[in-house]
Write an enzyme that holds these catalytic residues in place. Structure first.
Site, PDB file in Angstrom:
ATOM      1  N   HIS A 460      11.083  27.270  31.912  1.00 11.11           N
ATOM      2  CA  HIS A 460      11.295  25.825  31.773  1.00 11.11           C
ATOM      3  C   HIS A 460      12.540  25.342  32.506  1.00 11.11           C
ATOM      4  O   HIS A 460      12.777  24.135  32.610  1.00 11.11           O
ATOM      5  CB  HIS A 460      11.392  25.460  30.297  1.00 11.11           C
ATOM      6  N   ASP A 464       8.198  22.322  34.797  1.00 10.99           N
ATOM      7  CA  ASP A 464       8.064  21.354  33.708  1.00 10.99           C
ATOM      8  C   ASP A 464       6.627  21.332  33.201  1.00 10.99           C
ATOM      9  O   ASP A 464       5.728  21.968  33.775  1.00 10.99           O
ATOM     10  CB  ASP A 464       8.503  19.956  34.156  1.00 10.99           C
TER      11      ASP A 464
END
Length: 490
Positions: A460, A464
């Site tokens: 992350h 995204d």
């Protein structure tokens, strides 16, 4: 009287003239020590002095050649491996070895490799016992080499994947050998003449089981983990180690502490590093009805042309992996890696890893350059890697360089998972167990569909939610629609 080579070379044009040679040989004149007498025919054919010297190695030194002890260090096997377990020795003190002769077999975090000698000489000392942990950069053995050879630099030893051992007949007298033996005694250990993987040998060692006494049910008499467990369950272990509790001891018989295996240690280190990565989870499902028909057509072709393929049929996995490569071409960031805190490396090769449950534990070999392979090529690679994995013969080249990973937990059981990415990759996907479930069609009717659950994890820090969702949908579209898959192939 001995004279130096320099004096001899300067004097030879005069000393080796036909007149001097016909007068009397050099050796009788006391100038040099010769292994043979020099006569006129030796130079009658013409040619230079240097070529004549190469043909007649006449001069030797009266100084006795000395030897020295050379430590042979465990070379870097790659992939950041810092230690290996010594599985067996092929030499013992006093053994004479030539360059590139096998020294020992070691088990790294990922594979078994054979270490070959860098020097020629006599083994003076073994620094480790069987099953001890050897450190990279530390001496494995001491080799007594000639002084002249000790000054020469040889290329570093290249570890090679350990081939499948060949069973040999074991004399009954050797089977009675004691369990604890000195260093180098593995050459005489009958249990090492038994076909078994390092993982099985470790289980046997932890339970003090002599593998020479266990009947193997695997290919060519190979002893499997199940054979050792059956041996323990049958109470035969008490004959070899009456004071040791078996691994399958029932509750209430006491606690046991055993060291982690190499594979478990590697997983411990890798997953500890992965904890520093914020991981994004994404779950979905794919409908495989059309894919099932497509796979059936491929398998029909294979059955009609058996001589062209090393396998009899293919699973869904080659189709999934090829579709994943096509999706990576559209979303290259999913195939990238972090070069630093503020830079990404976009990789051209789609080296797709395939998590495998092998006799020694979880390993993740990868299929190189999937973007350049057909579905049949991918199927052939999966077949090759699976065969090597079951024989514990996966080499470092097959295990390094992965760019994204597929884990198929559905073969064991389960629906969804939370796969954990490794620090060198940005994403991993886990496939669950395919089921036939009710779904609504376009007309609102309930129909039976083959549903495959999928679970994604992504880094992350870079990926995204929108990116992983779009990438997953593109992969899903190719898998569910083989017509689009074939139209995307080049």
């Amino acid at each position: 009287m001995m004279i130096s080579r320099t004096v001899v070379r300067r004097s030879l044009p005069r000393l080796l003239s036909p007149r001097a040679l016909t007068a009397r040989p050099l050796a009788s004149r006391g100038l040099v020590t010769c292994r043979q007498q020099i006569s006129v025919p030796a130079l009658a054919v013409g040619g230079s002095y240097s070529s004549w010297m190469r043909q007649h190695r006449l001069f030797h030194s009266s100084q006795r050649q000395s030897s020295s002890i050379k430590p042979f260090l465990l070379a870097d096997i790659g992939e950041g491996i810092t230690e290996c377990e010594v599985i067996q020795w092929f030499v013992e003190p006093g053994t004479h070895v030539a360059e590139f002769d096998k020294i020992c077999e070691v088990q790294s975090d990922k594979a078994s490799v054979e270490i070959t000698s860098r020097y020629a000489g006599e083994i003076a000392k073994l620094h480790y016992d069987v099953n001890e942990i050897a450190k990279v950069g530390h001496p494995l053995v001491d080799i007594k080499v000639a002084e002249e050879e000790a000054t020469l630099e040889s290329p570093a030893p290249t570890p090679v994947p350990a081939p499948e051992s060949t069973p040999k007949e074991t004399p009954a007298a050797e089977k009675a050998a004691p369990a604890k033996q000195p260093r180098g005694s593995s050459l005489k250990d009958p249990s090492l003449l038994t076909l078994a993987t390092p993982a099985v040998r470790r289980i046997a060692k932890q339970n003090s089981v002599d593998l020479a006494h266990v009947e193997g049910t695997g290919k060519d008499g190979r002893v499997l983990k199940e054979d050792v467990m059956a041996y323990l369950a049958g109470g035969k272990a008490s004959e070899t180690a009456p004071t040791t509790k078996p691994a399958t001891a029932a509750p209430g018989q006491g606690e046991r502490t055993v060291p982690l295996t190499n594979i478990q240690r590697a997983m411990f280190k890798t997953m500890t590093r992965s904890l520093s990565i914020p991981q994004l989870g994404y779950k979905d499902e794919m409908e495989l009805n059309a894919t099932t028909e497509y796979r059936a057509a491929l398998n029909k072709h294979i059955a009609e042309n058996p001589a062209q393929y090393a396998f009899k049929k293919i699973s869904y996995m080659p189709i999934f992996i090829k579709c994943l490569s096509l999706a990576l071409s559209q979303y290259p960031i999913m195939n990238a890696s972090l070069a630093s805190d503020d830079a990404l490396t976009y990789r051209d090769s789609h080296n797709i890893g395939l998590a495998m449950d092998t006799p020694q534990g979880l390993l993740v070999p990868n299929i190189k350059d999937v973007q350049d392979k057909s579905i049949f090529d991918v199927a052939h690679e999966i077949h090759r890697l699976t065969e090597l994995g079951q024989r514990n013969a996966l080499g470092p080249a097959d295990l390094k360089g992965g760019t994204i990973t597929v884990s198929n937990i559905g073969t064991v059981g389960g629906t969804y998972a939370n796969p954990v990415i490794v620090s060198s990759e940005l994403a991993i996907v886990a496939l669950g167990r395919m089921q036939t479930l009710p779904r609504f069609d376009d007309a609102g009717n309930v129909v039976a569909r083959q549903i495959l659950p999928i679970s994604w994890s992504a880094d992350h820090r870079v990926i995204d939610g929108a990116t992983i969702a779009r990438f997953g949908n593109h992969w899903k579209m190719l898998v569910e629609n083989p017509v689009l898959l074939t139209s995307s192939l080049r």
